[in-house]
Write a protein that holds these residues in place. Structure first.
Motif, PDB file in Angstrom:
ATOM      1  N   ASP A   1       0.811  -1.225   0.000  1.00 38.56           N
ATOM      2  CA  ASP A   1       0.000   0.000   0.000  1.00 38.56           C
ATOM      3  C   ASP A   1       0.843   1.272   0.000  1.00 38.56           C
ATOM      4  OD1 ASP A   1      -2.536  -1.343   0.155  1.00 38.56           O
ATOM      5  OD2 ASP A   1      -2.053  -1.811   2.253  1.00 38.56           O
ATOM      6  N   THR A   2       2.154   1.110   0.005  1.00 37.71           N
ATOM      7  CA  THR A   2       3.014   2.287   0.117  1.00 37.71           C
ATOM      8  C   THR A   2       4.146   2.245  -0.899  1.00 37.71           C
ATOM      9  OG1 THR A   2       2.582   2.272   2.506  1.00 37.71           O
ATOM     10  CG2 THR A   2       4.328   3.734   1.711  1.00 37.71           C
ATOM     11  N   TRP A   3       4.088   3.159  -1.843  1.00 34.22           N
ATOM     12  CA  TRP A   3       5.136   3.344  -2.857  1.00 34.22           C
ATOM     13  C   TRP A   3       5.618   4.787  -2.759  1.00 34.22           C
ATOM     14  CZ3 TRP A   3       7.088  -0.414  -6.077  1.00 34.22           C
ATOM     15  CH2 TRP A   3       6.403  -1.633  -6.084  1.00 34.22           C
ATOM     16  N   ARG A   4       6.735   4.964  -2.063  1.00 28.57           N
ATOM     17  CA  ARG A   4       7.207   6.318  -1.788  1.00 28.57           C
ATOM     18  C   ARG A   4       8.140   6.832  -2.884  1.00 28.57           C
ATOM     19  NH1 ARG A   4       5.295   7.976   2.801  1.00 28.57           N
ATOM     20  NH2 ARG A   4       4.915   6.543   4.536  1.00 28.57           N
ATOM     21  N   PHE A   5       8.034   8.121  -3.151  1.00 30.27           N
ATOM     22  CA  PHE A   5       8.928   8.772  -4.110  1.00 30.27           C
ATOM     23  C   PHE A   5      10.303   8.919  -3.473  1.00 30.27           C
ATOM     24  CE2 PHE A   5       4.839  10.130  -5.791  1.00 30.27           C
ATOM     25  CZ  PHE A   5       5.047  10.147  -7.167  1.00 30.27           C
TER      26      PHE A   5
ATOM     27  N   ASN B   1       3.606   9.210  -0.783  1.00 36.05           N
ATOM     28  CA  ASN B   1       3.122   7.916  -1.259  1.00 36.05           C
ATOM     29  C   ASN B   1       2.310   8.115  -2.542  1.00 36.05           C
ATOM     30  OD1 ASN B   1       2.192   5.298  -1.598  1.00 36.05           O
ATOM     31  ND2 ASN B   1       0.742   5.380   0.113  1.00 36.05           N
ATOM     32  N   LEU B   2       2.770   7.504  -3.636  1.00 40.52           N
ATOM     33  CA  LEU B   2       2.083   7.649  -4.918  1.00 40.52           C
ATOM     34  C   LEU B   2       0.620   7.238  -4.831  1.00 40.52           C
ATOM     35  CD1 LEU B   2       2.099   8.024  -8.075  1.00 40.52           C
ATOM     36  CD2 LEU B   2       2.743   5.615  -8.204  1.00 40.52           C
ATOM     37  N   LEU B   3       0.322   6.140  -4.130  1.00 37.29           N
ATOM     38  CA  LEU B   3      -1.037   5.618  -4.093  1.00 37.29           C
ATOM     39  C   LEU B   3      -2.008   6.551  -3.368  1.00 37.29           C
ATOM     40  CD1 LEU B   3      -0.346   1.828  -3.430  1.00 37.29           C
ATOM     41  CD2 LEU B   3      -0.981   2.929  -5.581  1.00 37.29           C
ATOM     42  N   SER B   4      -1.495   7.429  -2.511  1.00 41.98           N
ATOM     43  CA  SER B   4      -2.381   8.354  -1.787  1.00 41.98           C
ATOM     44  C   SER B   4      -2.973   9.419  -2.712  1.00 41.98           C
ATOM     45  CB  SER B   4      -1.609   9.030  -0.644  1.00 41.98           C
ATOM     46  OG  SER B   4      -0.615   9.914  -1.161  1.00 41.98           O
ATOM     47  N   MET B   5      -2.447   9.523  -3.927  1.00 40.03           N
ATOM     48  CA  MET B   5      -2.950  10.504  -4.883  1.00 40.03           C
ATOM     49  C   MET B   5      -4.174   9.985  -5.637  1.00 40.03           C
ATOM     50  SD  MET B   5       0.792  11.522  -6.405  1.00 40.03           S
ATOM     51  CE  MET B   5       0.142  12.668  -7.641  1.00 40.03           C
ATOM     52  N   TRP B   6      -4.541   8.719  -5.379  1.00 42.46           N
ATOM     53  CA  TRP B   6      -5.659   8.090  -6.068  1.00 42.46           C
ATOM     54  C   TRP B   6      -6.634   7.544  -5.036  1.00 42.46           C
ATOM     55  CZ3 TRP B   6      -4.747   8.467 -11.338  1.00 42.46           C
ATOM     56  CH2 TRP B   6      -3.419   8.727 -11.701  1.00 42.46           C
TER      57      TRP B   6
END
Length: 224
Positions: A49-53, A72-77
């Motif tokens: 659930d966490t893909w950090r830049f 976190n990329l996924l928090s943008m969706w």
């Protein structure tokens, strides 16, 4: 890919991996991709659930008006889009596929812009594929992009692709050129020039159309 920048990044990544599932992070040379670097990013997987830049280019940060590092990329969706992107990222790192995502981002005042994002597997130094090399580029070049914050975004199209089956336009052009040369050797220009310079009688159309005629009229000369 619709955007030239994403095609350039794919070609670079594809050449760098040299037949392997993915190149290593240490092999990426920023100077080699300086043209597209402003929109390039690298993600690190913390958990599903966490893909950090790990880093993000200045162009991408300016477009969104925020600093992406550590985000976190996924928090943008949200909702189904987040789940689809999560599954795509899993596929990228587990199966060494690539994903191309076309999406729309909208501001609070109803303005919308379309983007294209590419996700490519990238190996960590220990060999594990826990990194993703990517780029997100606006296809629409509206003058207000960068001045207004994007409040939400959604996926319009998501494609998972096998890099072994993908073809580069540049490689295709080189292949066609090599095939043409193999089928019909080029004519030496020098030999043509040499042949043309040999002495020969001029063609009728090449002869001078001006001649000097002496006429008895008032003792003058006329050009005929």
């Amino acid at each position: 890919m619709k955007h030239r920048n994403n095609q350039i990044l794919f070609d670079y990544w594809n050449g760098l991996r040299a037949g392997r599932p993915a190149p290593r992070r240490a092999e990426i040379e920023p100077g080699d991709i300086r043209r597209v670097l402003p929109y390039v990013f690298i993600l690190e997987r913390k958990d599903r659930d966490t893909w950090r830049f790990r880093l993000a280019g200045t162009g991408l940060c300016s477009t969104y008006g925020m600093e992406f590092r550590g985000h976190n990329l996924l928090s943008m969706w949200s909702g189904e889009c987040a789940e689809n992107l999560k599954a795509a990222l899993d596929d990228v790192t587990v199966n060494a596929t690539i994903s191309v995502v076309e999406y729309t981002a909208a501001t609070n005042d109803g303005r919308e812009a379309t983007f294209e994002m590419i996700l490519l597997p990238l190996a960590h130094e220990d060999g594990s594929m826990s990194r993703v090399l990517g780029a997100a580029v606006p296809i629409d070049r509206f003058p207000w992009i960068g001045d207004r914050m994007f409040a939400r975004q959604w996926i319009d199209r998501l494609r998972r692709l096998d890099p072994e089956r993908m073809r580069s336009p540049q490689k295709d052009a080189e292949t066609v050129a090599r095939r043409i040369l193999a089928e019909k050797p080029p004519v030496a220009v020098a030999s043509l020039a040499s042949h043309a310079s040999r002495s020969r009688a001029p063609l009728r159309s090449e002869r001078s159309y001006l001649r000097l005629v002496k006429a008895p009229v008032q003792g003058k000369e006329e050009l005929g």
